[in-house]
Scaffold this active site. Structure first.
Site, short mmCIF file in Angstrom:
data_model
loop_
_atom_site.label_atom_id
_atom_site.label_comp_id
_atom_site.label_asym_id
_atom_site.label_seq_id
_atom_site.Cartn_x
_atom_site.Cartn_y
_atom_site.Cartn_z
N GLU A 307 7.04 2.90 4.06
CA GLU A 307 8.02 3.88 3.24
C GLU A 307 8.60 4.92 3.92
O GLU A 307 8.47 6.15 3.50
CB GLU A 307 7.10 4.21 1.95
CG GLU A 307 6.04 5.17 2.39
CD GLU A 307 4.86 4.50 2.74
OE1 GLU A 307 3.67 4.98 2.73
OE2 GLU A 307 4.74 3.11 2.83
N HIS A 331 8.69 -1.27 -4.22
CA HIS A 331 7.49 -0.52 -4.00
C HIS A 331 7.79 0.25 -2.82
O HIS A 331 7.07 1.61 -2.98
CB HIS A 331 6.37 -1.63 -3.29
CG HIS A 331 5.00 -1.10 -2.97
ND1 HIS A 331 4.09 -1.12 -3.82
CD2 HIS A 331 4.56 -0.42 -1.62
CE1 HIS A 331 2.90 -0.61 -3.28
NE2 HIS A 331 3.22 0.00 -1.96
N GLU A 332 8.25 0.04 -1.82
CA GLU A 332 8.53 1.05 -0.68
C GLU A 332 9.49 2.34 -1.18
O GLU A 332 9.28 3.20 -0.94
CB GLU A 332 9.18 0.42 0.54
CG GLU A 332 8.29 -0.83 1.25
CD GLU A 332 6.95 -0.31 1.21
OE1 GLU A 332 6.57 0.79 1.52
OE2 GLU A 332 6.08 -1.30 1.43
N HIS A 335 7.47 4.92 -3.08
CA HIS A 335 6.70 5.78 -2.29
C HIS A 335 7.57 7.17 -2.11
O HIS A 335 7.03 8.08 -1.71
CB HIS A 335 6.45 5.08 -0.69
CG HIS A 335 5.13 4.23 -0.86
ND1 HIS A 335 3.99 4.91 -1.23
CD2 HIS A 335 5.05 3.08 -0.64
CE1 HIS A 335 3.04 4.09 -0.93
NE2 HIS A 335 3.44 2.88 -0.49
N GLU A 354 -1.04 4.38 -2.72
CA GLU A 354 -0.61 2.99 -2.88
C GLU A 354 -0.94 2.73 -4.39
O GLU A 354 -0.33 1.94 -5.04
CB GLU A 354 -1.57 2.27 -1.97
CG GLU A 354 -1.27 2.48 -0.54
CD GLU A 354 0.19 2.16 0.02
OE1 GLU A 354 0.85 1.43 -0.87
OE2 GLU A 354 0.45 2.18 1.00
N ASP A 408 -16.01 2.71 2.93
CA ASP A 408 -14.85 2.15 3.38
C ASP A 408 -14.30 1.49 1.93
O ASP A 408 -15.29 1.15 1.19
CB ASP A 408 -14.78 1.16 4.22
CG ASP A 408 -15.12 1.79 5.50
OD1 ASP A 408 -14.65 3.02 5.69
OD2 ASP A 408 -15.70 1.30 6.38
N TYR A 416 -4.63 -0.52 -4.17
CA TYR A 416 -3.14 -0.79 -4.62
C TYR A 416 -3.26 -1.20 -5.95
O TYR A 416 -2.98 -0.65 -6.99
CB TYR A 416 -2.55 -2.09 -4.08
CG TYR A 416 -2.01 -1.64 -2.69
CD1 TYR A 416 -0.80 -1.59 -2.12
CD2 TYR A 416 -2.94 -1.49 -1.61
CE1 TYR A 416 -0.19 -1.38 -1.03
CE2 TYR A 416 -2.48 -1.16 -0.27
CZ TYR A 416 -1.08 -0.97 -0.01
OH TYR A 416 -0.58 -0.80 1.27
#
Length: 638
Positions: A307, A331-332, A335, A354, A408, A416
């Site tokens: 993005e 999606h991008e 952003h 995300e 993590d 997402y």
């Protein structure tokens, strides 16, 4: 050096230092926005060496030359610094940079020291700036990036569609840009920037900033391109691409770049982009970046999209010919609000980028392509969450949205899809009108600033929930800070895939393959749903029958082709091996590449031999992001 919070707030101003000998570049004028940093404990970024509470970069001015023959970027980075009066040093991030010298604003040399390398983090560069010395509040780093810089992918002409000219692109997220830009590489340290880039003719250069006029002919077979980003962005969003590329407009503020051989197909695929921008603005307010352009890169690009402001980077693998995969563009674009406008301060809060974006993406898809497609894509995402939870455990710490130091994420289905499911659950609980008003104020009130999970949690309690009791019913804390799926999750419409699920059940029970006409009439989401539900254990005869009936090996949709190849390789289906080899040689998208190598390695000696042979031939063509993930899978030792 770490100071107590009250002292930090008292000693660090958020106004730019202006006492310099030379005038600041356009992006560093007094009118610019200087985004504040966050000083709460949950905003401390362990992935940077920087000490932004003491001294931080507010503006980067790059003057760089691209050398394709030596795969080298070299030149200067001039950094504007905001520092406490008593600050004597600033710490920058580097990963393999060769720094020749560092000077102040007058050209006087400044002492600096490059510290010991830390695996996956690089090395600190500590520059002595002199307490109270206004001249040293601007420093100039003279440097060269390593030809193997992790952020940069140098492609030979043979790796491009045209086959005549080389190509370069960068991928900076999460902390790779420190391999070609000496700055403080942390999402919470937002910076404006300017760049002058020289490149050999006839190559064009694009960046994630606004181009300043036409390129300058330098008279020596090279041209100079200038770009400005006058809004503060996290450093990972500084991006560059250079190659034989052309531009075609879509609407008054949208367009696409691509190699000439790809441009027609790319332009047709992204033709809805201007409509998407308008739909996004109706949802959550004005698009604040001016233009929204895209570049479709060669297949070696490791992600679906990136993005980068004003210049989204896209993989060509989303080009299906029917716009069935343009959720990637949505999606991008989303952003531009969630991620670029309001950014996670630390990578452990990546869902703020995300997850929020994935929710926003689906709302754009609904506005442009209708409720059916939007509902189906939600159902696919929900299926991925459940698969991840089954694999890692519903109580695994990595399934929480917020990941404190040392924890993590369990994967993209959490960051997402679970993030999007959280917002979708809130929307259903409070109503779309109230939810949309809340999300818009979140973007407006935190524009061009970093944020944390604690911040959005408190904002939801204050501005979304009507009272403490409703906040408890919404299970806000459970969603953000606890693992698994909370009990109030809004489940997808069970009818979204009713016909497909019936066909899947018939195939599993009787081996009845959908008619070719039925298959062609399904949406891509429906076809993907069916392929994901095909029983994993298939004979060669069964796989051949599926391929004959549905034309799986001949599909132009790479999401569907990936699912077919994964199924075929998991069953050691020999006819699919040449196609898998070709696919892995042409496509560098980690989403496809890594799982196929995992599948091969899981098939014992048969698969391992194929995987290692293919990887030996293809590894050099992959970006560092893809290489790093696949190296571990195949046990690569160089």
């Amino acid at each position: 050096m770490r100071l107590a919070l009250p002292l930090l707030l008292a000693t660090l101003s958020t106004t730019a230092c202006t006492t310099v000998d030379t005038p600041p570049p356009p992006a560093a004028q007094a009118e610019r926005i200087v985004a504040p940093i966050l000083t709460t404990p949950d905003a401390v970024d362990s992935a940077t060496f920087a000490q932004p509470q003491v001294a931080r970069v507010t503006h980067v001015d790059l003057d760089l030359a691209l050398d394709f023959a030596r795969k080298r970027v070299a030149g200067t980075a001039t950094l504007d610094i905001l520092a406490r009066d008593d600050a004597a040093q600033i710490v920058l991030d580097s990963n393999g940079l060769r720094i020749d010298r560092i000077t102040d604003g007058r050209g006087n040399p400044l002492p600096f020291e490059i510290g010991e390398r830390v695996e996956a983090k690089g090395e600190p560069v500590t520059v002595t700036i002199g307490a109270g010395d206004a001249q040293a509040r601007r420093i100039v780093v003279h440097y060269t990036a390593n030809p193997q810089a992790d952020a940069l992918q140098w492609l030979s002409p043979e790796q491009t569609a045209g086959g005549e000219h080389p190509f370069l692109f960068s991928q900076g997220q999460a902390i790779l840009n420190r391999s070609w830009i000496p700055t403080q590489d942390s999402p919470g340290i937002r910076q404006t920037w300017r760049a002058r880039i020289t490149a050999p003719e006839p190559l064009d250069v694009v960046m994630s900033g606004v181009a300043q006029g036409e390129p300058e002919d330098l008279g020596n077979g090279r041209r100079a391109f200038t770009f400005v980003m006058d809004k503060p962005v996290p450093p990972y969003l500084i991006a560059i691409a250079a190659g034989d590329i052309d531009f075609r407009a879509i609407g008054p503020r949208t367009g696409v770049w691509a190699e000439p051989e790809v441009l027609d197909r790319a332009h047709r695929e992204v033709a809805d982009t201007e409509d998407m921008v308008e739909a996004a603005e109706k949802l959550y307010g004005p698009y604040r970046w001016g233009r929204y352009d895209m570049i479709v890169l060669p297949p070696a690009f490791p992600y679906g999209g990136m993005e980068n402001p004003v210049m989204t980077f896209l993989t060509p693998t989303f080009i299906a010919g029917d716009r069935s995969l343009t959720g990637l563009v949505a999606h991008e674009l989303a952003h531009s609000w969630s991620g670029n406008l309001v950014t996670n301060a630390v990578w452990g809060d990546g869902w703020l980028n995300e997850g929020v974006t994935s929710y926003f993406e689906n709302r754009i898809v609904e506005a442009i392509y209708g409720e059916k497609r939007a509902r189906q894509e939600v159902a696919l995402d929900y299926m991925a969450i459940l698969e991840t939870l089954e694999e890692v455990g519903h109580d695994a710490p990595g399934t929480a949205l917020h990941h404190p130091e040392g924890t993590d994420s369990a994967g993209s289905a959490i960051v997402y899809n679970k993030g999007a499911a959280f917002l979708r659950t809130l929307e259903r609980a409070v109503g779309r009108e109230r939810f949309d008003a809340w999300l818009r104020q979140w973007f407006d009130n935190h524009a061009f600033q970093p944020a944390t999970s604690n911040m959005i949690y408190e904002d939801m309690r204050a501005n979304l929930a009507r009272d403490a009791a409703e906040a408890e019913r919404l299970m806000l804390r459970e969603w953000i800070f606890e693992p698994g799926l909370p009990a109030n999750v809004a489940k997808p419409d069970p009818a979204a895939f009713a016909a497909v699920d019936a066909a899947s059940a018939a195939y599993a029970a009787q081996g009845t393959i959908p008619a070719a006409e039925t298959w062609r009439g399904w949406t891509s989401a429906e076809r993907q749903r069916f392929l994901r539900q095909v029983p994993r254990d298939r004979s060669a005869e069964q796989l051949a029958a599926l391929d004959r009936q549905l034309g799986l090996a001949a599909t132009g949709n790479n999401e569907e082709l990936f699912l077919w190849l994964d199924l075929a390789l998991a069953n050691r289906y020999a006819p699919a091996v040449p196609q898998a080899e070709s696919f892995l040689a042409e496509v560098g998208r980690a989403k496809f590449v890594r799982p196929l190598f995992v599948t091969l390695m899981d098939e014992g000696e048969w698969g391992a031999d194929i995987a290692k042979r293919i990887y030996t031939e293809t590894r050099a063509g992959y970006h560092a992001v893809t290489r790093d993930s696949v190296d571990k899978v195949v046990g690569w030792e160089g």
